[in-house]
Enzyme design. Structure first.
Site, short mmCIF file in Angstrom:
data_model
loop_
_atom_site.label_atom_id
_atom_site.label_comp_id
_atom_site.label_asym_id
_atom_site.label_seq_id
_atom_site.Cartn_x
_atom_site.Cartn_y
_atom_site.Cartn_z
N ALA A 153 40.17 44.10 42.48
CA ALA A 153 41.53 44.63 42.34
C ALA A 153 42.39 43.90 43.37
CB ALA A 153 41.53 46.13 42.59
N GLU A 212 33.26 45.57 38.21
CA GLU A 212 33.40 46.83 37.45
C GLU A 212 33.92 46.58 36.04
OE1 GLU A 212 35.65 48.38 40.92
OE2 GLU A 212 34.59 50.25 40.51
N GLU A 236 33.76 46.83 48.48
CA GLU A 236 34.82 47.79 48.83
C GLU A 236 34.64 48.47 50.18
OE1 GLU A 236 33.52 47.49 45.79
OE2 GLU A 236 35.08 47.73 44.26
N1 CO8 Z 1 43.26 40.56 45.80
C1 CO8 Z 1 44.34 39.83 46.14
N2 CO8 Z 1 44.29 38.51 46.40
C2 CO8 Z 1 43.09 37.93 46.32
C3 CO8 Z 1 41.91 38.62 45.98
C4 CO8 Z 1 42.03 40.02 45.71
N3 CO8 Z 1 41.00 40.78 45.34
N4 CO8 Z 1 40.88 37.76 46.00
C5 CO8 Z 1 41.38 36.56 46.33
N5 CO8 Z 1 42.71 36.64 46.52
C6 CO8 Z 1 43.63 35.57 46.91
C7 CO8 Z 1 43.47 35.16 48.36
O1 CO8 Z 1 44.17 36.04 49.20
C8 CO8 Z 1 44.03 33.77 48.35
O2 CO8 Z 1 45.43 33.83 48.37
P1 CO8 Z 1 46.30 32.80 49.27
O3 CO8 Z 1 46.00 31.45 48.68
O4 CO8 Z 1 47.72 33.24 49.07
O5 CO8 Z 1 45.80 32.93 50.67
C9 CO8 Z 1 43.63 33.23 46.98
O6 CO8 Z 1 43.30 34.38 46.18
C10 CO8 Z 1 42.39 32.35 47.04
O7 CO8 Z 1 41.37 33.07 47.72
P2 CO8 Z 1 40.62 32.53 49.04
O8 CO8 Z 1 41.47 31.54 49.77
O9 CO8 Z 1 40.14 33.71 49.80
O10 CO8 Z 1 39.41 31.73 48.35
P3 CO8 Z 1 37.97 31.48 48.99
O11 CO8 Z 1 37.30 30.50 48.12
O12 CO8 Z 1 38.06 31.18 50.43
O13 CO8 Z 1 37.22 32.91 48.86
C11 CO8 Z 1 36.61 34.95 47.73
C12 CO8 Z 1 36.98 33.46 47.57
C13 CO8 Z 1 35.25 35.06 48.44
C14 CO8 Z 1 36.52 35.54 46.33
C15 CO8 Z 1 37.69 35.66 48.56
O14 CO8 Z 1 38.96 35.36 47.98
C16 CO8 Z 1 37.53 37.15 48.63
O15 CO8 Z 1 36.71 37.64 49.37
N6 CO8 Z 1 38.38 37.88 47.87
C17 CO8 Z 1 38.39 39.33 47.92
C18 CO8 Z 1 37.19 39.89 47.20
C19 CO8 Z 1 37.19 41.38 47.31
O16 CO8 Z 1 37.09 41.97 48.37
N7 CO8 Z 1 37.29 42.03 46.15
C20 CO8 Z 1 37.28 43.48 46.06
C21 CO8 Z 1 38.65 44.02 46.18
S1 CO8 Z 1 38.65 45.78 46.25
C22 CO8 Z 1 38.43 46.29 44.65
O17 CO8 Z 1 38.25 45.50 43.77
C23 CO8 Z 1 38.47 47.75 44.43
C24 CO8 Z 1 38.41 48.12 42.97
C25 CO8 Z 1 38.77 49.54 42.75
C26 CO8 Z 1 40.21 49.81 43.00
C27 CO8 Z 1 40.54 51.25 42.87
C28 CO8 Z 1 42.02 51.52 42.84
C29 CO8 Z 1 42.55 52.31 43.99
#
Ligand code: CO8
Length: 257
Positions: free
Chosen positions: A65, A113, A133
């Site tokens: 998300a 999910e 999460e």
């Molecule tokens: N949300 C927003 N932006 C994101 C997300 C995300 N989930 N994932 C990646 N991005 C963005 C990064 O911020 C980055 O943006 P920018 O270029 O502006 O800095 C861009 O995408 C590229 O990402 P990275 O530079 O981080 O790329 P890497 O190759 O270094 O890393 C990863 C890739 C490992 C996937 C890394 O981006 C990461 O860890 N992302 C987050 C993953 C995560 O934690 N996902 C879970 C989120 S929580 C969730 O899903 C809860 C679901 C239930 C919600 C319930 C509602 C209340």
């Protein structure tokens, strides 16, 4: 509805391909994308017999998300966001046709999910999976605690959810999280082959099989068996049963409409 985050095509007769696209955030699920998904699942073209769902680009299926949208939420806003995502995923799960997640990269949090709400999951060797999460101070909120537990069992679900660790495709396969792992360049062809294989069968029977599997999951054993008995019998109302069995007896392939 005009879509900003979704692309839909039909690469072959009967096969729908839905691509989620938010390049700036590795296809993270924001509320706009979820509303579009909600609209899409209510208007899936009737010619679609198998729906493939994938992420745009070569790096991510869906990286969760959208964290930047969630960060400022209060409790009421979080509840609304969680309910929106959960209700859309439930509609995907209950579509009358099989849905295959074609996982072309990171499938984290809400991305994992989303895949769990699909019937089948096919992944590239490069994909990474996880429910990170708890590291963000939240729990899976798009029904991950519910579906992951049902699909891989409580031991693996607790392992993934409590540690928040990221696993590779072979580990995901070992846990039963995905159905198949293939090299990245073969991923789409593999998914198409699965879809073709399903479509060679009776559409009516596949649809009743899906309903029986989904609807019996929450029932006591005797009620579940009774439900299956009813759907089994209803297959005999459709032409496909006569055609399928006649074809077997005549030693030929069935010609389903
Ligand atoms: N949300 C927003 N932006 C994101 C997300 C995300 N989930 N994932 C990646 N991005 C963005 C990064 O911020 C980055 O943006 P920018 O270029 O502006 O800095 C861009 O995408 C590229 O990402 P990275 O530079 O981080 O790329 P890497 O190759 O270094 O890393 C990863 C890739 C490992 C996937 C890394 O981006 C990461 O860890 N992302 C987050 C993953 C995560 O934690 N996902 C879970 C989120 S929580 C969730 O899903 C809860 C679901 C239930 C919600 C319930 C509602 C209340």
């Amino acid at each position: 509805m005009e879509y900003k985050y979704l692309e839909f095509s039909m690469p072959e007769d009967g096969i729908g391909l839905l691509t989620l696209s938010a390049p700036q955030s590795l296809n993270a699920l924001n509320s706009g994308m979820l509303r579009e998904l909600d609209d899409f699942v209510q208007h899936v073209p009737s010619e679609v017999r198998v729906l493939l769902v994938t992420g745009a680009g070569s790096k991510a299926f869906v990286a969760g998300a959208d964290i930047s949208e969630m960060q400022p939420l209060d409790e009421a806003g979080a509840l609304e966001f969680a309910r929106l995502g959960s209700s859309v995923f439930r509609k995907i799960e209950l579509l009358p046709v099989p849905v295959i997640a074609v996982m072309n990269g990171y499938a984290l949090g809400g991305g994992c999910e989303l895949a769990l709400a699909c019937d089948l999951r096919i992944t590239s060797e490069r994909s990474r999976f996880g429910q990170p999460e708890v590291g963000l101070g939240i729990i899976p909120g798009f029904s991950g605690t519910v579906r992951l537990t049902r699909i891989v069992g409580p031991a693996f679900a607790k392992e993934l959810i409590y540690t928040g660790k990221t696993i590779d495709a072979s580990e995901a396969y070992r846990m039963g999280l995905v159905n198949a792992v293939v090299p990245a360049e073969q991923l789409m062809e593999e998914a198409l082959q699965w879809a073709r294989r399903i479509m060679a069968n009776s559409r009516v029977a596949v649809s009743y099989a899906k309903r029986s599997i989904q609807e019996s999951a929450d029932l006591p054993m005797d009620d579940a068996i009774a439900l299956e008995n009813r759907y089994f019998a209803q297959c005999f109302l459709a032409e496909d049963q006569k055609e399928g069995m006649t074809a077997f007896l005549e030693k030929r392939k069935p010609r389903y409409k």
